[in-house]
Enzyme design. Structure first.
Site, PDB file in Angstrom:
ATOM      1  N   SER A  77       6.424 -84.612  49.115  1.00 22.23           N
ATOM      2  CA  SER A  77       7.364 -84.272  48.038  1.00 22.23           C
ATOM      3  C   SER A  77       8.774 -84.162  48.606  1.00 22.23           C
ATOM      4  O   SER A  77       8.948 -83.765  49.770  1.00 22.23           O
ATOM      5  CB  SER A  77       6.966 -82.936  47.408  1.00 22.23           C
ATOM      6  OG  SER A  77       7.989 -82.488  46.534  1.00 22.23           O
ATOM      7  N   TYR A 100       3.730 -74.374  47.658  1.00 25.05           N
ATOM      8  CA  TYR A 100       3.734 -75.822  47.445  1.00 25.05           C
ATOM      9  C   TYR A 100       4.543 -76.513  48.548  1.00 25.05           C
ATOM     10  O   TYR A 100       4.086 -77.499  49.139  1.00 25.05           O
ATOM     11  CB  TYR A 100       4.341 -76.122  46.071  1.00 25.05           C
ATOM     12  CG  TYR A 100       4.416 -77.590  45.716  1.00 25.05           C
ATOM     13  CD1 TYR A 100       3.285 -78.294  45.314  1.00 25.05           C
ATOM     14  CD2 TYR A 100       5.620 -78.280  45.796  1.00 25.05           C
ATOM     15  CE1 TYR A 100       3.361 -79.644  44.989  1.00 25.05           C
ATOM     16  CE2 TYR A 100       5.700 -79.623  45.478  1.00 25.05           C
ATOM     17  CZ  TYR A 100       4.576 -80.301  45.067  1.00 25.05           C
ATOM     18  OH  TYR A 100       4.658 -81.636  44.756  1.00 25.05           O
ATOM     19  N   LYS A 142       3.247 -79.204  51.404  1.00 27.47           N
ATOM     20  CA  LYS A 142       3.733 -80.582  51.555  1.00 27.47           C
ATOM     21  C   LYS A 142       4.329 -80.798  52.951  1.00 27.47           C
ATOM     22  O   LYS A 142       4.277 -81.892  53.491  1.00 27.47           O
ATOM     23  CB  LYS A 142       4.739 -80.914  50.453  1.00 27.47           C
ATOM     24  CG  LYS A 142       4.111 -80.946  49.051  1.00 27.47           C
ATOM     25  CD  LYS A 142       3.018 -82.002  48.929  1.00 27.47           C
ATOM     26  CE  LYS A 142       2.570 -82.205  47.492  1.00 27.47           C
ATOM     27  NZ  LYS A 142       1.565 -83.275  47.340  1.00 27.47           N
TER      28      LYS A 142
HETATM   29  N1  LIG Z   1       5.676 -84.503  39.245  1.00 23.96           N
HETATM   30  C1  LIG Z   1       6.565 -84.205  40.161  1.00 23.96           C
HETATM   31  O1  LIG Z   1       7.694 -83.787  39.830  1.00 23.96           O
HETATM   32  C2  LIG Z   1       6.248 -84.388  41.622  1.00 23.96           C
HETATM   33  C3  LIG Z   1       7.297 -84.321  42.557  1.00 23.96           C
HETATM   34  C4  LIG Z   1       7.020 -84.497  43.909  1.00 23.96           C
HETATM   35  C5  LIG Z   1       5.723 -84.713  44.314  1.00 23.96           C
HETATM   36  N2  LIG Z   1       4.710 -84.776  43.392  1.00 23.96           N
HETATM   37  C6  LIG Z   1       3.350 -85.017  43.893  1.00 23.96           C
HETATM   38  O2  LIG Z   1       2.879 -86.243  43.347  1.00 23.96           O
HETATM   39  C7  LIG Z   1       1.435 -86.207  43.308  1.00 23.96           C
HETATM   40  C8  LIG Z   1       0.961 -86.643  41.935  1.00 23.96           C
HETATM   41  O3  LIG Z   1       1.421 -85.734  40.972  1.00 23.96           O
HETATM   42  P1  LIG Z   1       1.847 -86.206  39.502  1.00 23.96           P
HETATM   43  O4  LIG Z   1       3.229 -85.773  39.270  1.00 23.96           O
HETATM   44  O5  LIG Z   1       1.462 -87.627  39.310  1.00 23.96           O
HETATM   45  O6  LIG Z   1       0.940 -85.235  38.609  1.00 23.96           O
HETATM   46  P2  LIG Z   1      -0.223 -85.548  37.525  1.00 23.96           P
HETATM   47  O7  LIG Z   1      -0.646 -84.262  37.015  1.00 23.96           O
HETATM   48  O8  LIG Z   1       0.249 -86.568  36.554  1.00 23.96           O
HETATM   49  O9  LIG Z   1      -1.379 -86.191  38.436  1.00 23.96           O
HETATM   50  C9  LIG Z   1      -2.103 -85.398  39.355  1.00 23.96           C
HETATM   51  C10 LIG Z   1      -3.592 -85.675  39.155  1.00 23.96           C
HETATM   52  O10 LIG Z   1      -4.318 -84.946  40.162  1.00 23.96           O
HETATM   53  C11 LIG Z   1      -5.516 -84.463  39.541  1.00 23.96           C
HETATM   54  N3  LIG Z   1      -6.051 -83.327  40.293  1.00 23.96           N
HETATM   55  C12 LIG Z   1      -5.595 -82.042  40.315  1.00 23.96           C
HETATM   56  N4  LIG Z   1      -6.378 -81.283  41.103  1.00 23.96           N
HETATM   57  C13 LIG Z   1      -7.339 -82.107  41.598  1.00 23.96           C
HETATM   58  C14 LIG Z   1      -8.440 -81.916  42.476  1.00 23.96           C
HETATM   59  N5  LIG Z   1      -8.722 -80.703  43.016  1.00 23.96           N
HETATM   60  N6  LIG Z   1      -9.213 -82.985  42.791  1.00 23.96           N
HETATM   61  C15 LIG Z   1      -8.949 -84.203  42.256  1.00 23.96           C
HETATM   62  N7  LIG Z   1      -7.946 -84.443  41.388  1.00 23.96           N
HETATM   63  C16 LIG Z   1      -7.140 -83.403  41.084  1.00 23.96           C
HETATM   64  C17 LIG Z   1      -5.109 -84.102  38.134  1.00 23.96           C
HETATM   65  O11 LIG Z   1      -6.215 -84.055  37.266  1.00 23.96           O
HETATM   66  C18 LIG Z   1      -4.109 -85.214  37.800  1.00 23.96           C
HETATM   67  O12 LIG Z   1      -4.730 -86.289  37.123  1.00 23.96           O
HETATM   68  C19 LIG Z   1       1.054 -84.778  43.690  1.00 23.96           C
HETATM   69  O13 LIG Z   1       0.697 -84.734  45.052  1.00 23.96           O
HETATM   70  C20 LIG Z   1       2.335 -83.978  43.480  1.00 23.96           C
HETATM   71  O14 LIG Z   1       2.376 -82.833  44.268  1.00 23.96           O
HETATM   72  C21 LIG Z   1       4.953 -84.619  42.068  1.00 23.96           C
END
Ligand SMILES: NC(=O)c1ccc[n+]([C@@H]2O[C@H](COP(=O)([O-])OP(=O)(O)OC[C@H]3O[C@@H](n4cnc5c(N)ncnc54)[C@H](O)[C@@H]3O)[C@@H](O)[C@H]2O)c1
Length: 282
Positions: free
Chosen positions: A147, A160, A164
């Protein structure tokens, strides 16, 4: 020279493939002609990703429920992928959950859950799929989702951010350890994305450790502390636009979007200054 064409016919596995960044990654891989396994704790969403890509691109796809917080579940998913698709060439350990809270509000259970899923979940995903990757030859990659928050930390996200940072440390080590085997490792740094991240984190949190909470000002406080505004938020589809190019080129890092380079340099400058002080008094 390796090109995106070389991905055709190979096999991609994406955790968190039911939504957001993971679903967008699955789509990039399917569009490149790869077979895709979408794995998610939300099986219906994983199924929806797999079905729509099979329909749109005519590639083999499978979906499976996996909880990356549970070792047996991750190994069962790896066995399903091996049986259905025959192996794994590109693994995206992409799951991450978020828990807001000022440091005196984050409980030990909050910390344990975030580290269990984001850090150990990443480690056990790689451990379960590495044997499948090692059985294959040619273009092979492992992608870990970190992240922007780990490069430019803000308030209210201590667990968090720490998780990361651990993903970065693990990924940098993994890249060195797998280099001789020709397996590339890339760390992906998304900034804010308009995904279901808050909702999916809330849903995935085990009931026994208490309710998922967010204070009304948590997000604003976090954005303000990182000097970031809405202009830093992009769609997941935008975030993956350079994914295949950087993956094929075996780049160590992918910055997906966000204008936080100056803030990152401020942090680097503080570290450089610490080196200067040490060298001034060796
Ligand atoms: N959305 C943001 O602003 C953002 C920013 C930086 C990093 N990220 C990172 O990007 C990645 C994807 O996040 P996103 O934004 O696409 O969110 P999202 O919620 O759209 O997708 C995340 C998915 O992970 C699944 N999940 C959660 N816990 C789980 C588990 N224990 N086992 C298996 N699946 C599980 C959820 O059901 C979901 O479908 C994550 O690692 C998040 O930390 C997100």
């Amino acid at each position: 020279m390796t090109t995106i064409e070389d991905l055709r016919g190979r096999i991609a596995v994406v955790t968190g493939g039911g939504s957001g960044l993971g679903a967008a990654m699955c789509r990039e891989f399917a569009a490149a002609g790869m077979a895709v396994a979408a794995l998610d704790i939300d099986e219906a969403n994983a199924q929806a990703t797999a079905e729509s890509l099979a329909h749109e691109f005519g590639v083999p796809t499978i979906a499976a429920r996996v909880d990356v917080g549970d070792t047996a579940s991750v190994h069962a998913a790896a066995a399903s992928v091996r049986a259905a698709l025959g192996g794994c060439d590109v693994l995206c350990a992409n799951v991450g959950v978020q828990q807001f809270g000022a440091i005196d509000r984050l409980t030990e259970d909050d910390w344990r859950w975030v580290l269990e899923v984001n850090v150990l979940g990443t480690v056990r995903t790689v451990a379960a799929f590495l044997p499948l990757i090692r059985e294959r030859s040619g273009l092979r990659r492992i992608l870990l989702t970190a992240s922007s928050g780990a490069l430019v930390p803000g308030v209210r996200l201590a667990a968090y951010t720490a998780s990361k940072d651990a993903v970065i440390g693990y990924g940098d080590t993994l890249r060195q350890e797998l280099a001789d085997e020709g397996i590339g490792v890339m760390i992906v740094f998304p900034a804010g994305m308009s995904t279901r991240h808050l909702e999916s984190s809330k849903l995935a949190r085990p009931d026994e450790i208490g309710e998922w909470v967010i204070a009304p000002d948590d997000i604003d406080a976090m954005m303000a502390s990182r000097k970031m505004g809405e202009e830093h938020v992009a769609t997941a589809e935008h975030a993956v636009r350079n994914l295949l190019t950087d993956l094929v080129a075996n780049e160590p890092y992918l910055i997906t979007h966000g204008r936080y380079r100056a803030e990152y340099h401020t942090r680097l400058a503080a570290l450089e200054a610490a080196f200067d002080r040490m060298e001034d008094n060796p």
